[in-house]
Design an enzyme around this catalytic site. Structure first.
Site, mmCIF file in Angstrom:
data_model
loop_
_atom_site.group_PDB
_atom_site.id
_atom_site.type_symbol
_atom_site.label_atom_id
_atom_site.label_comp_id
_atom_site.label_asym_id
_atom_site.label_seq_id
_atom_site.Cartn_x
_atom_site.Cartn_y
_atom_site.Cartn_z
ATOM 1 N N ARG A 13 0.881 -1.320 0.033
ATOM 2 C CA ARG A 13 -0.047 -0.126 -0.130
ATOM 3 C C ARG A 13 0.850 1.397 -0.004
ATOM 4 O O ARG A 13 1.061 2.001 -1.119
ATOM 5 C CB ARG A 13 -0.915 0.021 1.197
ATOM 6 C CG ARG A 13 -1.937 1.066 0.990
ATOM 7 C CD ARG A 13 -1.706 2.395 1.730
ATOM 8 N NE ARG A 13 -1.173 2.491 2.868
ATOM 9 C CZ ARG A 13 -0.640 3.786 3.327
ATOM 10 N NH1 ARG A 13 -0.703 4.838 2.483
ATOM 11 N NH2 ARG A 13 -0.308 3.628 4.482
ATOM 12 N N ASP A 14 1.386 1.801 1.119
ATOM 13 C CA ASP A 14 2.220 2.837 0.996
ATOM 14 C C ASP A 14 3.403 2.743 0.115
ATOM 15 O O ASP A 14 3.708 3.763 -0.345
ATOM 16 C CB ASP A 14 2.828 3.166 2.569
ATOM 17 C CG ASP A 14 2.965 4.325 2.970
ATOM 18 O OD1 ASP A 14 2.691 5.211 1.938
ATOM 19 O OD2 ASP A 14 3.059 4.897 4.225
ATOM 20 N N HIS A 205 5.235 5.047 12.518
ATOM 21 C CA HIS A 205 5.294 4.863 11.192
ATOM 22 C C HIS A 205 6.102 6.010 10.316
ATOM 23 O O HIS A 205 5.737 7.103 10.548
ATOM 24 C CB HIS A 205 3.852 5.027 10.627
ATOM 25 C CG HIS A 205 3.549 4.941 9.027
ATOM 26 N ND1 HIS A 205 2.986 3.989 8.397
ATOM 27 C CD2 HIS A 205 3.664 6.023 8.122
ATOM 28 C CE1 HIS A 205 2.732 4.307 7.213
ATOM 29 N NE2 HIS A 205 3.393 5.527 7.109
ATOM 30 N N HIS A 207 8.652 7.671 7.734
ATOM 31 C CA HIS A 207 9.325 7.677 6.518
ATOM 32 C C HIS A 207 10.573 8.021 6.756
ATOM 33 O O HIS A 207 10.980 8.727 7.852
ATOM 34 C CB HIS A 207 8.551 8.602 5.699
ATOM 35 C CG HIS A 207 7.354 8.122 5.000
ATOM 36 N ND1 HIS A 207 7.129 7.488 3.873
ATOM 37 C CD2 HIS A 207 6.155 7.846 5.804
ATOM 38 C CE1 HIS A 207 5.512 7.157 3.681
ATOM 39 N NE2 HIS A 207 5.162 7.175 5.286
ATOM 40 N N CYS A 238 3.827 9.466 -0.064
ATOM 41 C CA CYS A 238 2.359 9.999 -0.267
ATOM 42 C C CYS A 238 2.333 10.810 -1.305
ATOM 43 O O CYS A 238 3.222 11.874 -1.367
ATOM 44 C CB CYS A 238 2.027 10.204 1.191
ATOM 45 S SG CYS A 238 0.210 11.275 0.958
ATOM 46 N N ASN A 247 9.141 4.710 3.096
ATOM 47 C CA ASN A 247 9.095 4.044 4.458
ATOM 48 C C ASN A 247 10.212 3.636 4.758
ATOM 49 O O ASN A 247 11.162 3.372 3.856
ATOM 50 C CB ASN A 247 8.052 2.950 4.508
ATOM 51 C CG ASN A 247 6.644 3.436 4.524
ATOM 52 O OD1 ASN A 247 5.986 3.450 3.319
ATOM 53 N ND2 ASN A 247 5.868 3.877 5.502
HETATM 54 P P1 HMG Z 1 -13.064 14.424 -2.850
HETATM 55 O O1 HMG Z 1 -12.891 14.809 -4.497
HETATM 56 O O2 HMG Z 1 -13.144 15.581 -2.252
HETATM 57 O O3 HMG Z 1 -14.610 13.793 -2.636
HETATM 58 O O4 HMG Z 1 -12.149 13.380 -2.337
HETATM 59 P P2 HMG Z 1 -15.615 13.262 -3.780
HETATM 60 O O5 HMG Z 1 -16.648 12.658 -2.451
HETATM 61 O O6 HMG Z 1 -16.188 14.349 -4.359
HETATM 62 O O7 HMG Z 1 -15.084 12.225 -4.458
HETATM 63 C C1 HMG Z 1 -14.396 12.294 -5.660
HETATM 64 C C2 HMG Z 1 -14.733 11.090 -6.652
HETATM 65 O O8 HMG Z 1 -14.166 10.049 -6.060
HETATM 66 C C3 HMG Z 1 -16.287 10.787 -6.625
HETATM 67 O O9 HMG Z 1 -16.381 10.168 -8.145
HETATM 68 C C4 HMG Z 1 -16.664 9.785 -5.602
HETATM 69 O O10 HMG Z 1 -17.841 8.709 -5.941
HETATM 70 C C5 HMG Z 1 -15.324 8.829 -5.702
HETATM 71 P P3 HMG Z 1 -17.470 11.031 -9.181
HETATM 72 O O11 HMG Z 1 -18.586 11.223 -8.531
HETATM 73 O O12 HMG Z 1 -16.575 12.136 -9.374
HETATM 74 O O13 HMG Z 1 -17.112 9.971 -10.234
HETATM 75 N N1 HMG Z 1 -14.924 8.371 -4.601
HETATM 76 C C6 HMG Z 1 -14.471 7.046 -4.276
HETATM 77 N N2 HMG Z 1 -14.608 6.176 -5.224
HETATM 78 C C7 HMG Z 1 -13.961 4.896 -4.824
HETATM 79 N N3 HMG Z 1 -13.757 4.745 -3.285
HETATM 80 C C8 HMG Z 1 -13.701 5.661 -2.679
HETATM 81 C C9 HMG Z 1 -14.113 6.682 -3.037
HETATM 82 N N4 HMG Z 1 -14.266 7.922 -2.194
HETATM 83 C C10 HMG Z 1 -14.641 9.011 -3.260
HETATM 84 N N5 HMG Z 1 -13.466 5.380 -1.295
HETATM 85 C C11 HMG Z 1 -11.439 11.622 -0.649
HETATM 86 C C12 HMG Z 1 -12.254 13.186 -0.990
HETATM 87 C C13 HMG Z 1 -11.205 11.423 0.782
HETATM 88 C C14 HMG Z 1 -12.343 10.733 -1.339
HETATM 89 C C15 HMG Z 1 -10.020 11.692 -1.437
HETATM 90 O O14 HMG Z 1 -9.326 12.968 -1.078
HETATM 91 C C16 HMG Z 1 -9.356 10.580 -1.178
HETATM 92 O O15 HMG Z 1 -9.448 9.604 -1.856
HETATM 93 N N6 HMG Z 1 -8.069 10.860 -0.531
HETATM 94 C C17 HMG Z 1 -7.077 9.765 -0.143
HETATM 95 C C18 HMG Z 1 -5.645 10.256 -0.724
HETATM 96 C C19 HMG Z 1 -4.907 9.098 -0.404
HETATM 97 O O16 HMG Z 1 -5.019 8.111 -0.605
HETATM 98 N N7 HMG Z 1 -3.462 9.172 0.216
HETATM 99 C C20 HMG Z 1 -2.481 8.323 0.477
HETATM 100 C C21 HMG Z 1 -3.018 7.346 1.586
HETATM 101 S S1 HMG Z 1 -2.529 8.488 3.343
HETATM 102 C C22 HMG Z 1 -0.841 8.359 3.605
HETATM 103 O O17 HMG Z 1 -0.132 7.756 2.637
HETATM 104 C C23 HMG Z 1 -0.324 8.477 5.021
HETATM 105 C C24 HMG Z 1 -0.054 7.258 5.757
HETATM 106 O O18 HMG Z 1 0.853 6.373 4.996
HETATM 107 C C25 HMG Z 1 0.512 7.504 7.200
HETATM 108 C C26 HMG Z 1 1.741 8.708 7.124
HETATM 109 O O19 HMG Z 1 2.747 8.457 6.479
HETATM 110 O O20 HMG Z 1 1.679 9.756 7.654
HETATM 111 C C27 HMG Z 1 -1.335 6.212 5.997
HETATM 112 MG MG MG Z 2 2.710 6.667 5.313
#
Ligand code: HMG
Ligand code: MG
Length: 284
Positions: A13-14, A205, A207, A238, A247
């Site tokens: 994933r990450d 966690h 990086h 990310c 990571n």
């Molecule tokens: P948004 O654009 O504000 O919201 O995104 P939305 O509700 O308008 O969604 C946009 C489109 O995506 C829509 O489709 C939704 O239906 C669809 P459309 O109507 O345009 O056809 N949608 C989805 N489709 C499938 N599965 C879903 C989903 N949700 C919406 N779950 C949202 C808001 C939160 C969805 C967006 O900002 C998002 O997905 N963010 C995630 C970003 C991400 O994955 N970042 C990396 C992971 S975090 C990380 O790496 C940190 C970590 O490792 C810890 C660390 O290192 O600190 C965990």
């Molecule tokens: Mg991370």
């Protein structure tokens, strides 16, 4: 008997979410299977976020359907909202994770909303997971530095940890998302977090952008933390945190822990094979 430490493997994933080239699903499945063979009990296998935001993770359901489920292994996934939760449930995940931020800047960049709105987005996910008997983990990102807001006050980290625990997370993983935390900062945010959580409710966690993740893990060990997230081959980052490198490499953490006399239950040879394979995925 040696004390044990859990390594929560983040590679699929990450590790892979930040890769620009589309990695074929079959290679992701192969990586997960190599990791379960190496002895991990927790593997973050997929991410049910918006595929518009992270196209690399769009095939999560296919990855989960393709892996050989090994007994005793929890195959986990990120689920920010109900849409993600429903997709994850349909793919038969063993555990989900919600992911918030200690800083406003990263919350807006990563989730397109404020910290307060993100907690409201997580609430129905938490309620559904509880009703369905699904374990839920939480991340708090930017525990040391935010790429948008600068150094994060440790009181903000502790507040975020408290809020995620109140939602029902069994453990909070403290994310040094951009890998700019120092041992001094780690000492500071852990001291604050340990006022609102027990050590066994916290994981590290980190990086490794500045090459200090292992030192930060050592500090965390002295505070009683016994779970660390890491990615084989040091892959990752990310897409919504500019400057975030990979990571900390799982194999480096495993060696550090072995040298300190901790048990991880991992087969070193198989771990190194998985790490070599993970690195090749960058150029597939
Ligand atoms: P948004 O654009 O504000 O919201 O995104 P939305 O509700 O308008 O969604 C946009 C489109 O995506 C829509 O489709 C939704 O239906 C669809 P459309 O109507 O345009 O056809 N949608 C989805 N489709 C499938 N599965 C879903 C989903 N949700 C919406 N779950 C949202 C808001 C939160 C969805 C967006 O900002 C998002 O997905 N963010 C995630 C970003 C991400 O994955 N970042 C990396 C992971 S975090 C990380 O790496 C940190 C970590 O490792 C810890 C660390 O290192 O600190 C965990
Ligand atoms: Mg991370």
């Amino acid at each position: 008997m040696a004390e044990s430490v859990t390594l929560f493997e983040m590679g699929p994933r990450d590790g892979l979410q930040n890769e620009a080239k589309t990695i074929p699903t079959k290679y992701k499945v192969q990586l997960v299977d190599m990791l379960s063979e190496a002895g991990f009990s927790k593997i973050e296998t997929a991410s049910f976020v918006s595929p518009k935001w992270v196209p690399q993770m769009a095939d999560g359901a296919d990855v989960l359907a393709g892996v050989t489920r090994r007994k005793g292994v929890r195959y986990t996934a990120l689920t920010p909202n109900m849409k993600g939760y429903q997709r994850a449930r349909a793919a038969n995940v063993d555990e989900i994770a919600i992911f918030g931020s200690a800083s406003e800047g990263f919350s807006k960049s990563n989730l397109n909303m404020s910290k307060a709105d993100a907690l409201e987005m997580f609430r129905p996910v938490a309620e559904a997971a509880k009703a369905d008997g699904i374990l839920m983990r939480g991340y708090v990102s930017c525990v040391a530095v935010c790429p948008f807001d600068g150094p994060t006050p440790s009181s903000d980290v502790a507040d975020a940890v408290e809020a995620m625990l109140a939602l029902g997370c069994y453990e909070i993983s403290l994310g040094d998302t951009v890998g700019r935390g120092t041992p001094e900062m780690t000492e500071e945010f852990l001291t604050a977090c340990l006022k609102v959580a027990d050590a066994d409710q916290l994981a590290g966690h980190y990086h490794d952008t500045n090459g200090r993740a292992l030192e930060n893990i050592e500090v965390s060990l002295t505070h009683g933390l016994r779970c660390f997230d890491a990615a084989v081959g040091g892959l990752g980052g990310c897409p919504y945190a500019p400057g975030a490198a990979g990571n900390v490499a799982t194999e480096a953490v495993a060696d550090l822990l072995a040298a300190k006399g901790f048990e991880t239950g991992l087969d070193r040879e198989k771990l190194l094979e998985a790490a070599s394979f993970a690195k090749t995925l960058r150029s597939v």
